[in-house]
Design an enzyme around this catalytic site. Sequence first.
Site, PDB file in Angstrom:
ATOM      1  N   GLY A 112       0.737  -1.401   0.134  1.00 17.79           N
ATOM      2  CA  GLY A 112      -0.043  -0.025   0.084  1.00 17.79           C
ATOM      3  C   GLY A 112       0.983   1.141  -0.074  1.00 17.79           C
ATOM      4  N   GLN A 164       3.210   9.803   0.821  1.00 18.29           N
ATOM      5  CA  GLN A 164       4.300   9.152   1.079  1.00 18.29           C
ATOM      6  C   GLN A 164       5.329   9.274  -0.151  1.00 18.29           C
ATOM      7  OE1 GLN A 164       2.545   5.308   2.092  1.00 18.29           O
ATOM      8  NE2 GLN A 164       4.407   5.030   3.284  1.00 18.29           N
ATOM      9  N   CYS A 174       5.932   0.031   7.543  1.00 16.32           N
ATOM     10  CA  CYS A 174       5.598   1.055   6.578  1.00 16.32           C
ATOM     11  C   CYS A 174       6.879   1.424   6.129  1.00 16.32           C
ATOM     12  CB  CYS A 174       4.976   2.435   7.417  1.00 16.32           C
ATOM     13  SG  CYS A 174       4.699   3.585   6.751  1.00 16.32           S
ATOM     14  N   LEU A 175       6.657   1.872   4.616  1.00 20.44           N
ATOM     15  CA  LEU A 175       7.769   2.210   3.869  1.00 20.44           C
ATOM     16  C   LEU A 175       8.497   3.550   4.142  1.00 20.44           C
ATOM     17  CD1 LEU A 175       6.491   1.222   0.366  1.00 20.44           C
ATOM     18  CD2 LEU A 175       8.158   0.035   1.560  1.00 20.44           C
ATOM     19  N   HIS A 228      -4.509   1.686   7.546  1.00 19.76           N
ATOM     20  CA  HIS A 228      -3.027   2.308   7.342  1.00 19.76           C
ATOM     21  C   HIS A 228      -2.776   3.604   6.411  1.00 19.76           C
ATOM     22  CE1 HIS A 228       1.549   1.277   8.050  1.00 19.76           C
ATOM     23  NE2 HIS A 228       1.472   2.303   6.950  1.00 19.76           N
ATOM     24  N   GLU A 229      -3.160   3.355   5.323  1.00 16.87           N
ATOM     25  CA  GLU A 229      -3.159   4.420   4.209  1.00 16.87           C
ATOM     26  C   GLU A 229      -3.987   5.311   4.391  1.00 16.87           C
ATOM     27  OE1 GLU A 229      -0.717   3.904   2.474  1.00 16.87           O
ATOM     28  OE2 GLU A 229      -0.444   1.683   3.109  1.00 16.87           O
ATOM     29  N   HIS A 252      -2.548   7.626   6.851  1.00 23.92           N
ATOM     30  CA  HIS A 252      -1.327   8.319   6.128  1.00 23.92           C
ATOM     31  C   HIS A 252      -1.892   9.704   5.579  1.00 23.92           C
ATOM     32  CE1 HIS A 252       2.420   6.421   6.053  1.00 23.92           C
ATOM     33  NE2 HIS A 252       1.909   5.222   5.634  1.00 23.92           N
TER      34      HIS A 252
HETATM   35 NI    NI Z   1       3.001   3.287   5.687  1.00 22.09          NI
END
Ligand code: NI
Length: 170
Positions: A46, A51, A93-94, A135-136, A139
Site C-alpha cells: 500500500g 509518502q 511502513c515504507l 493504514h493508508e 497516512h
Molecule cells: Ni505506511
Amino acid sequence: MTVLEICTYPEKVLLQQSEPIADINEEIVKLADHMAETMYSAPGIGLAANQVGVAKQLLVVDIAPRRPESDLIVLANPEIIAVEGEVTIEEGCLSVPDCQAEVKRHEKVKVRGLDLKGKEVEIEAEGLLAVVLQHEIDHLNGILFIEHLSRLKRDLYKRKLRKKKARQQG
Ligand code: NI
C-alpha cells in the site's frame, strides 16, 4: 517505469493532512500509475500520495502483488464509513524504515472513495485488506502507524529513527 522517491519520518508531508482531490484529471491518473509502480518496486502492499511527497488524498493498495490474482485498488478521497470488530497484526511502513510493531485496528471496514474515472465506489474489506486501507487512510490524515503504539514504544522508535536520519545526513 517511474519509481518515485519515498519520504520517510519525520518529513513534514507525512505529518500533515492531505488535500481532497477536486478533479480526477490526467495528472492524478499519472500519479496513481507512478505510485503503483513505486509500491510494487519497493515492494509494499500500500502507498499513500503523501509518502511520495504529494499532499493529495490518493492511495494505492494491492495485498497480493506477486500473485496472478493481483488486484490493484486505487482510491481518491477515501473515507471509512463503517467499522466492525478488532484485529491486531504486525505492521510496517515504507516511510518508517526498520520498524515493525503490532497495531490494533478494526477487523472490517467499509470505505467510500472515487475511482480513477471519478465514480464513487464502496469497498467492503476485512483482515489484511481492511488493515492496509486503515493504514493508508491514516497516512492521508498525517498519522503514521507508530502513533497507535504505546507512548513508550513510540518515543523509542522515533528517537531511533531520528538518530538514523541524522547519521545519514551527517
Ligand atoms: Ni505506511
